[in-house]
Design a protein around this motif. Structure first.
Motif: not given
Length: 370
Positions: A275-287
């Motif tokens: 989503l816009r507003g979040y750095t791509m790759g900063e928050y990660l999960g299995k799904y």
């Protein structure tokens, strides 16, 4: 958890602020005063330039400041095909990170064939204040080289089938010996991998870059295998659905539902919040699963505005489910666009987006978000 990190995927996407010279047309006067003016009035209108110059700039609390440039060339190979684009780009950040890319997105033979390729290289420097909640600061470098290719063939109506491949040497190395030790303990050493996959695609959008109607579905997978490259066997699966409805005087309402699932993937290849507003790759999960809505309002002949909101969820393994607020990532924002090339649907787009925990960004880019 406070993390300040420039992720490779984010850097490759870039945030584009468009600049281009306007192209004029010749208008006939109602009563030319002489033959020379009459001849000028009868000349055909000057064709718009196919070239695009895109100085790039971005700034947000997580990434700092970055700038660069993109040079692109757009054309249609035939009236029935979508716009094809070719280009090169480079970006440098205030964290002394640098990336460069060469790309092509083509549609030809009456849009029966679609071929896209991307080659990337770069050095990404990461600065963590609180690495993964461990309370330990960490500085690392991501060395990345990657090649991505996808081919689609129209089988019937708006349905396509195809294949895709990716090769990458994404590696993480610490900037000090202690950083290397911490990375090893946590198992985050990046990955070297090569994979292939299948694609099933439906695309009834009228214009790919600025659709006013139609729907889009993309189902695909990548099977990373040691036999191709690297030391990890894992798989990534994606499902992306978008639909667009035209209403009023040039307005468009759009929805998007996106998913990414991993199987046996190393942590560096987990699914990100998109989503816009979040750095791509900063928050990660299995799904990861997300849902967005967007209203695109026509303000004038060449001006539009966007209002958008969405939420993403990371789940799987020990994260729990989407009922846990820690796993949910809301986003909202607004923007304004200038239609740079109406025939191709290419816009200059400035948007502000905000998320939770102080995540926010001002985005200057080419095209709508999706």
């Amino acid at each position: 958890m406070s993390i300040r990190r420039v992720r490779p995927v984010h850097a490759l996407r870039g945030i584009f602020f468009l600049f281009a010279t306007a192209t004029g047309t010749v208008h006939a006067d109602q009563g030319p005063a002489n033959d020379q003016e009459s001849a000028q009035a009868q000349r055909p209108a000057k064709a718009p330039s196919p070239w695009i110059l895109l100085p790039t700039f971005s700034n947000n609390p997580k990434l700092g400041t970055s700038g660069g440039a993109l040079v692109g060339y757009a054309r249609k190979f035939d009236p029935e095909s979508q716009v094809s684009m070719f280009g090169v780009s480079a970006q440098y950040t205030s964290t002394n990170s640098v990336t460069a890319a060469i790309f092509a997105r083509t549609s030809f033979d009456q849009d029966r064939h679609r071929l896209s390729v991307l080659a990337v290289g770069g050095l990404i420097k990461n600065d963590y204040d609180n690495f993964l909640g461990t309370g330990t600061p960490l500085k690392s470098e991501d060395h990345i080289r990657a090649f991505v290719g996808r081919y689609l063939y129209r089988i019937k109506g708006d349905w396509f089938i195809g294949a895709q491949t990716i090769f990458t040497n994404y590696q993480i190395v610490g900037q000090t010996a202690l950083d290397d030790d911490l990375l090893s303990v946590l198992g985050l050493t990046g990955f070297k991998a090569g994979g292939v996959g299948l694609v099933l695609n439906h695309d009834s959008r009228d214009i790919v870059d600025a659709p006013k109607r139609g729907w889009y579905l993309n189902l695909n997978n990548i099977a990373y295998r040691q036999a191709l490259e690297g030391s990890n066997n894992f798989s990534v699966y994606r499902a992306d659905y978008r639909q667009f409805w035209s209403h009023g005087d040039g307005n468009v309402f759009a929805v998007r539902q996106s998913n990414q699932w991993t199987a046996n993937a190393p942590p560096g290849a987990y699914a990100p919040v998109v989503l816009r507003g979040y750095t791509m790759g900063e928050y990660l999960g299995k799904y990861m699963s997300s849902f967005e809505v967007e209203e695109r309002l026509r303000l004038a002949e060449r001006w539009t505005a966007t209002l958008f909101a969405g939420v993403a969820c990371l789940y799987g393994s020990n994260r729990g489910g989407c009922t846990d607020s820690a796993n949910r990532f809301p986003s909202a924002g607004a923007g304004v666009q200038y239609i740079l090339k109406p025939a191709q649907g290419i816009v200059a787009n400035m948007e502000f987006a905000t998320g939770k925990d102080g995540n926010r960004a001002v985005l200057f880019k080419m095209g709508y978000a999706w």
